[in-house]
Design an enzyme around this catalytic site. Structure first.
Site, PDB file in Angstrom:
ATOM      1  N   TYR A  50       0.923  -1.184   0.088  1.00 11.89           N
ATOM      2  CA  TYR A  50       0.195   0.132   0.073  1.00 11.89           C
ATOM      3  C   TYR A  50       0.967   1.158  -0.129  1.00 11.89           C
ATOM      4  CZ  TYR A  50      -4.814  -0.532   0.180  1.00 11.89           C
ATOM      5  OH  TYR A  50      -6.410  -0.615  -0.181  1.00 11.89           O
TER       6      TYR A  50
ATOM      7  N   LYS B 194      -0.859   0.451 -25.174  1.00 10.29           N
ATOM      8  CA  LYS B 194      -1.352   0.576 -26.583  1.00 10.29           C
ATOM      9  C   LYS B 194       0.136   0.528 -27.363  1.00 10.29           C
ATOM     10  CE  LYS B 194      -5.866   2.182 -26.035  1.00 10.29           C
ATOM     11  NZ  LYS B 194      -6.123   3.174 -24.755  1.00 10.29           N
TER      12      LYS B 194
ATOM     13  N   ARG C  86      -0.920  -2.545 -18.496  1.00  6.46           N
ATOM     14  CA  ARG C  86      -2.297  -1.844 -18.580  1.00  6.46           C
ATOM     15  C   ARG C  86      -2.546  -0.752 -17.531  1.00  6.46           C
ATOM     16  NH1 ARG C  86      -5.422  -4.331 -21.899  1.00  6.46           N
ATOM     17  NH2 ARG C  86      -6.931  -2.897 -21.708  1.00  6.46           N
TER      18      ARG C  86
ATOM     19  N   THR D  91      -2.669   6.077 -22.040  1.00  6.39           N
ATOM     20  CA  THR D  91      -2.792   4.803 -21.620  1.00  6.39           C
ATOM     21  C   THR D  91      -1.364   4.156 -21.687  1.00  6.39           C
ATOM     22  OG1 THR D  91      -3.559   3.730 -23.721  1.00  6.39           O
ATOM     23  CG2 THR D  91      -5.129   3.919 -21.870  1.00  6.39           C
TER      24      THR D  91
ATOM     25  N   ASP E 102      -5.609  13.598 -25.412  1.00  6.43           N
ATOM     26  CA  ASP E 102      -5.650  12.247 -25.027  1.00  6.43           C
ATOM     27  C   ASP E 102      -4.790  11.483 -25.909  1.00  6.43           C
ATOM     28  OD1 ASP E 102      -6.344   9.875 -24.664  1.00  6.43           O
ATOM     29  OD2 ASP E 102      -8.350   9.746 -24.176  1.00  6.43           O
TER      30      ASP E 102
ATOM     31  N   GLU F 262      -0.571   4.975  -0.453  1.00  9.26           N
ATOM     32  CA  GLU F 262      -1.347   5.938  -0.721  1.00  9.26           C
ATOM     33  C   GLU F 262      -0.589   7.203  -0.368  1.00  9.26           C
ATOM     34  OE1 GLU F 262      -4.866   6.031   1.705  1.00  9.26           O
ATOM     35  OE2 GLU F 262      -5.903   4.270   0.363  1.00  9.26           O
TER      36      GLU F 262
HETATM   37  N1  DSN Z   1      -9.180   3.030 -25.666  1.00  6.22           N
HETATM   38  C1  DSN Z   1     -10.504   2.217 -26.063  1.00  6.22           C
HETATM   39  C2  DSN Z   1      -9.778   1.345 -27.401  1.00  6.22           C
HETATM   40  O1  DSN Z   1      -9.421   1.765 -28.163  1.00  6.22           O
HETATM   41  O2  DSN Z   1      -9.830   0.016 -27.564  1.00  6.22           O
HETATM   42  C3  DSN Z   1     -10.960   1.397 -24.928  1.00  6.22           C
HETATM   43  O3  DSN Z   1     -11.556   2.152 -24.226  1.00  6.22           O
END
Ligand code: DSN
Length: 418
Positions: free
Chosen positions: A56, A231, A237, A228, A202, A58
């Site tokens: 933990y 990808k 993730r 993210t 984003d 925080e």
């Molecule tokens: N970001 C999405 C995708 O492109 O698959 C999922 O939220």
């Protein structure tokens, strides 16, 4: 180190281990074309599967609510410093559990319920968190959407500017989940400035390309950049927020304690590994191949008669619009037909969509995962051929077992390394 986790799991919980094993086999024997997926390195998996899951923490490095945080502090600082170097960011928060959490944290930090935001809608390639009515962003804020050109299906910056001046949004969001063309972050930055809006970029899909300097960076033009890490960036993730120093305090408080509790330190360690990998020259070569593979796949699909939204790709993905050549087949049927021949894709809404989200009229394809496996131009041509034959068989109600065998044979030539 704990060694091979599957050995432990296999002894203790064979049912679960078998299911994981079957998923590993699926990943090995299917051609993965989901544009938002990738295969991490063993090093990322080792960090994400480590003892850090026990801790933990925080708070933030040096300011935790728990004892025993010396080592996780060091790990989080490593992740932050590497991300700063990779993207040229002033301030980084690596704690968001996902891209959605990252976007929501930016909204929570800077907006009040009822404030207006200007975004790209889901059916034009945007994301749920960009103001979709079923997402908290659509519930809390007053959402207006800019769109894409009827003719080219590309973002219309002039129309965006006009709308921005009319609405005077508190924030503009730029970024997409299903948009295959270069985004002009400089232009959007100018539009945001000219109407006094904050800008959130984003870059979840294109983060790897931005990191490799193969797509222009929003860092000098946006107040906030979210992404993210799993990808094109090829990490575990998770999510991340980058921003100017002046917003650091608001952003950090929006992530913790506003939206999240304990950070996932094992995933933050995986992010640190991912950023180290992304700083390497090998990573630039990988991203170049992602782009080159996407171009070849796109051109070959076009040659075979498929209609590609906006007619081209500048990044790692493309969107097939089935309405022209396959008016009676929806995205879901196409996705299922390809699944049956070991090709994984996802149905996707297209511009002026008339079908439900469960059907949709488009199919989204991306090259990050197949490129990680080592596939190159000849394999892209083969994949286009397999997709084409599977679609023709779907229409003609013919058997596709030969196509499936060829897909498996292709996968066998490019083994996963786990
Ligand atoms: N970001 C999405 C995708 O492109 O698959 C999922 O939220």
């Amino acid at each position: 180190m704990l060694g091979n986790y599957t050995d432990y799991l296999g002894k203790y919980d064979p049912d679960l281990a078998d299911a994981i094993g079957r998923e590993e086999n699926r990943q090995q024997s299917y051609i993965e074309l989901i544009a938002s997926e990738n295969f991490t390195s063993k090093a990322v998996i080792a960090a994400a599967g480590s003892v850090l899951t026990n801790k933990y923490a925080e708070g933030y490095p040096g300011r935790r609510y728990y004892g025993g945080c010396d080592h996780v502090d060091e790990i989080e600082v490593l992740a932050i410093e590497r991300a700063k170097e990779l993207f040229g960011a002033e301030h980084v928060n690596v704690q968001p559990h996902s891209g959605s959490q990252a976007n929501t944290a930016v909204y929570m930090a800077m907006l009040k319920p009822g404030d207006s935001i200007l975004t790209l809608s889901l059916e034009n390639g945007g994301h749920l968190t960009h103001g979709h009515p079923k997402n908290i962003s659509g519930m809390l804020y007053n959402v207006a959407h800019y769109g894409v050109s009827e003719e080219t299906c590309m973002i219309e910056y002039d129309a965006m500017e006009e709308l921005a001046h009319k609405i005077k949004p508190k924030m503009i969001t730029i970024g997409a989940s299903a948009y295959s063309r270069t985004i002009d972050f400089r232009r959007v930055g100018e539009i945001a400035k000219s109407c006094g809006a904050l800008l959130l970029a984003d870059i979840a899909h294109i983060a790897g390309l931005v990191a490799a300097k193969l797509h222009n960076s929003p860092m000098d033009h946006a107040d906030f950049v979210t992404t993210t890490t799993h990808k094109t960036l090829r990490g575990p993730r998770g999510g991340m927020i980058m921003c100017k120093k002046e917003f650091a305090k608001e952003i950090d408080s929006a992530v913790f304690p506003c939206l999240q509790g304990g950070p996932l330190m094992h995933i933050i360690a995986g992010k640190a590994v991912c950023f180290k990998e992304a700083l390497s020259q090998e990573f630039v070569g990988y991203q170049q191949q992602v782009l080159s593979n996407a171009k070849i796949l796109c051109n070959e699909l076009k040659r075979l008669g498929f209609k590609i939204v906006s007619d081209d790709t500048d990044n790692h993905l493309m969107l097939i619009d089935l309405r022209k050549n396959y008016p009676d087949i929806n995205g879901n049927q196409a996705q299922r037909a390809l699944d049956l021949v070991n090709i994984t894709t996802n149905k996707n809404a297209v511009h002026n969509e008339s079908r439900s989200v469960f059907q949709a009229s488009g199919l989204r394809l991306g090259t990050p995962a197949v490129t990680t496996r080592g596939m190159k131009e000849p394999e892209m041509i083969k994949i286009a051929d397999l997709i084409n034959r599977a679609m023709l068989n779907l229409v003609a109600n013919n058997d596709s077992s030969q196509i499936k065998e060829e897909a498996i044979a292709l996968c066998d030539k490019f083994p996963l390394f786990y």
